[in-house]
Design a protein around this motif. Sequence first.
Motif, mmCIF file in Angstrom:
data_model
loop_
_atom_site.group_PDB
_atom_site.id
_atom_site.type_symbol
_atom_site.label_atom_id
_atom_site.label_comp_id
_atom_site.label_asym_id
_atom_site.label_seq_id
_atom_site.Cartn_x
_atom_site.Cartn_y
_atom_site.Cartn_z
ATOM 1 N N PHE A 20 23.950 -3.571 -112.917
ATOM 2 C CA PHE A 20 23.506 -4.867 -113.427
ATOM 3 C C PHE A 20 22.271 -5.378 -112.691
ATOM 4 O O PHE A 20 21.570 -6.252 -113.211
ATOM 5 C CB PHE A 20 24.652 -5.877 -113.365
ATOM 6 C CG PHE A 20 25.602 -5.741 -114.522
ATOM 7 C CD1 PHE A 20 25.272 -6.250 -115.766
ATOM 8 C CD2 PHE A 20 26.808 -5.074 -114.378
ATOM 9 C CE1 PHE A 20 26.129 -6.114 -116.841
ATOM 10 C CE2 PHE A 20 27.674 -4.929 -115.446
ATOM 11 C CZ PHE A 20 27.338 -5.450 -116.688
ATOM 12 N N VAL A 68 19.798 -3.799 -114.937
ATOM 13 C CA VAL A 68 19.710 -4.569 -116.187
ATOM 14 C C VAL A 68 18.956 -5.879 -115.960
ATOM 15 O O VAL A 68 18.131 -6.290 -116.786
ATOM 16 C CB VAL A 68 21.122 -4.838 -116.743
ATOM 17 C CG1 VAL A 68 21.058 -5.785 -117.939
ATOM 18 C CG2 VAL A 68 21.797 -3.533 -117.142
ATOM 19 N N SER A 69 19.220 -6.529 -114.829
ATOM 20 C CA SER A 69 18.545 -7.791 -114.517
ATOM 21 C C SER A 69 17.042 -7.587 -114.355
ATOM 22 O O SER A 69 16.243 -8.438 -114.765
ATOM 23 C CB SER A 69 19.130 -8.400 -113.239
ATOM 24 O OG SER A 69 20.495 -8.697 -113.400
ATOM 25 N N ALA A 100 15.589 -7.312 -117.743
ATOM 26 C CA ALA A 100 15.590 -8.631 -118.377
ATOM 27 C C ALA A 100 14.488 -9.516 -117.801
ATOM 28 O O ALA A 100 13.865 -10.301 -118.530
ATOM 29 C CB ALA A 100 16.955 -9.296 -118.188
ATOM 30 N N PHE A 130 16.928 -14.682 -118.751
ATOM 31 C CA PHE A 130 17.074 -13.791 -117.600
ATOM 32 C C PHE A 130 18.367 -14.069 -116.846
ATOM 33 O O PHE A 130 19.086 -13.147 -116.443
ATOM 34 C CB PHE A 130 15.875 -13.958 -116.667
ATOM 35 C CG PHE A 130 16.127 -13.503 -115.260
ATOM 36 C CD1 PHE A 130 16.210 -12.152 -114.955
ATOM 37 C CD2 PHE A 130 16.290 -14.428 -114.234
ATOM 38 C CE1 PHE A 130 16.455 -11.727 -113.651
ATOM 39 C CE2 PHE A 130 16.526 -14.015 -112.939
ATOM 40 C CZ PHE A 130 16.611 -12.662 -112.643
ATOM 41 N N THR A 190 21.145 -15.103 -117.867
ATOM 42 C CA THR A 190 22.331 -14.606 -118.568
ATOM 43 C C THR A 190 22.714 -13.215 -118.076
ATOM 44 O O THR A 190 23.898 -12.903 -117.897
ATOM 45 C CB THR A 190 22.066 -14.567 -120.084
ATOM 46 O OG1 THR A 190 21.733 -15.881 -120.535
ATOM 47 C CG2 THR A 190 23.286 -14.068 -120.838
ATOM 48 N N PHE A 191 21.718 -12.377 -117.836
ATOM 49 C CA PHE A 191 21.971 -11.026 -117.337
ATOM 50 C C PHE A 191 22.165 -11.023 -115.818
ATOM 51 O O PHE A 191 23.017 -10.308 -115.295
ATOM 52 C CB PHE A 191 20.806 -10.106 -117.716
ATOM 53 C CG PHE A 191 20.625 -9.930 -119.193
ATOM 54 C CD1 PHE A 191 21.296 -8.925 -119.876
ATOM 55 C CD2 PHE A 191 19.793 -10.772 -119.920
ATOM 56 C CE1 PHE A 191 21.139 -8.753 -121.243
ATOM 57 C CE2 PHE A 191 19.626 -10.614 -121.286
ATOM 58 C CZ PHE A 191 20.301 -9.606 -121.952
ATOM 59 N N PHE A 195 25.635 -11.582 -114.135
ATOM 60 C CA PHE A 195 26.551 -10.453 -113.946
ATOM 61 C C PHE A 195 26.251 -9.737 -112.627
ATOM 62 O O PHE A 195 27.168 -9.252 -111.960
ATOM 63 C CB PHE A 195 26.437 -9.483 -115.120
ATOM 64 C CG PHE A 195 27.075 -9.987 -116.378
ATOM 65 C CD1 PHE A 195 28.398 -9.698 -116.658
ATOM 66 C CD2 PHE A 195 26.359 -10.764 -117.274
ATOM 67 C CE1 PHE A 195 29.002 -10.166 -117.820
ATOM 68 C CE2 PHE A 195 26.948 -11.241 -118.436
ATOM 69 C CZ PHE A 195 28.272 -10.947 -118.710
ATOM 70 N N HIS A 196 24.985 -9.666 -112.282
ATOM 71 C CA HIS A 196 24.598 -9.108 -110.974
ATOM 72 C C HIS A 196 25.258 -9.910 -109.854
ATOM 73 O O HIS A 196 25.865 -9.347 -108.934
ATOM 74 C CB HIS A 196 23.072 -9.149 -110.857
ATOM 75 C CG HIS A 196 22.552 -9.073 -109.462
ATOM 76 N ND1 HIS A 196 22.337 -7.889 -108.802
ATOM 77 C CD2 HIS A 196 22.192 -10.055 -108.592
ATOM 78 C CE1 HIS A 196 21.872 -8.133 -107.596
ATOM 79 N NE2 HIS A 196 21.776 -9.440 -107.436
ATOM 80 N N ASN A 226 26.469 -19.588 -116.420
ATOM 81 C CA ASN A 226 25.699 -19.609 -117.661
ATOM 82 C C ASN A 226 25.767 -20.964 -118.355
ATOM 83 O O ASN A 226 24.780 -21.419 -118.943
ATOM 84 C CB ASN A 226 26.202 -18.514 -118.600
ATOM 85 C CG ASN A 226 25.645 -17.151 -118.253
ATOM 86 O OD1 ASN A 226 24.481 -16.854 -118.491
ATOM 87 N ND2 ASN A 226 26.478 -16.306 -117.666
#
Length: 274
Positions: A114, A117-118, A121, A131, A133-134, A137-138, A172
């Motif tokens: 993640f 992924v971040s 993003a 940004f 939102t992703f 999760f990190h 979020n």
Amino acid sequence: MFYRRIFSITINIIIIFTILLSFRFTKNEFPEQERSRFTGYLTWHGKLSHFDQESYDASLWFWIVINGLSAVYAFVWASKRNLPKKVITYIYQENGSRTTSHFLNVIIAYYITFTFVSGFALFLFDNGKMFSTFAAFHNAFELAMILLFFQGGKITLKYFYATVGGYIFLVNLLDITLPWPINGLWFKAQGLCLDFALCIVFTRTYKATQEYVEGLTSAQLPLVNDEDHPFEEDSSISPLIIQHPQQLLLLIFSSAIHIVGNAFAALFPSDGWG
């Protein structure tokens, strides 16, 4: 003990949230939000001066590629069940019991994923609500690591997944509903709190493990050769330098570097709140 920790964390969150709300009653003028170059969404920073977009993109993509490769390696390593005893790390308890770091390895693998992924993003959306939102999760997997250490290396708490899921929902929700710049400040503040907490947990784990293993013989420790897996069988995974529990210093070092990077971005936001 666990509920006392949850209460303490809740109080700290309330204090941070109250501080952020205090900005409503100040006369500070905040910069007008810039828009993302790809999506046009509002970002969490104003117009950037002395900013080299090409250098920023190059460094960001280097980060993305490194994290992508690291995530693949982390999952390959975490999926191995029949590891030689000498490369297995244990999480020791105060009563002398120990647990392998299997669950920790899995969570670290997801954490790196993640992070990858971040990064993507951040490139696509710039630093803002999309940004976050992703990136939430990190941060959530940082929280998961902290909770895992509190449980001795195993997921024993029945509210473990609910706690992590609730954190993602709360972060979020506030990112979406709070106005600028409170939402950006909130996201950065809670992220830094987790960064510092994780570094502290890693440090305490290292110190506790170091104190515990001082009285053990080398045959009782991981990262040593054993009869079932002698050195000659697989020298590629035989540690030549690291002795238990020195491998835990890697976690402390990486978390400290993470704090420095995030703190620098917060104090000198030449590229936004990231």
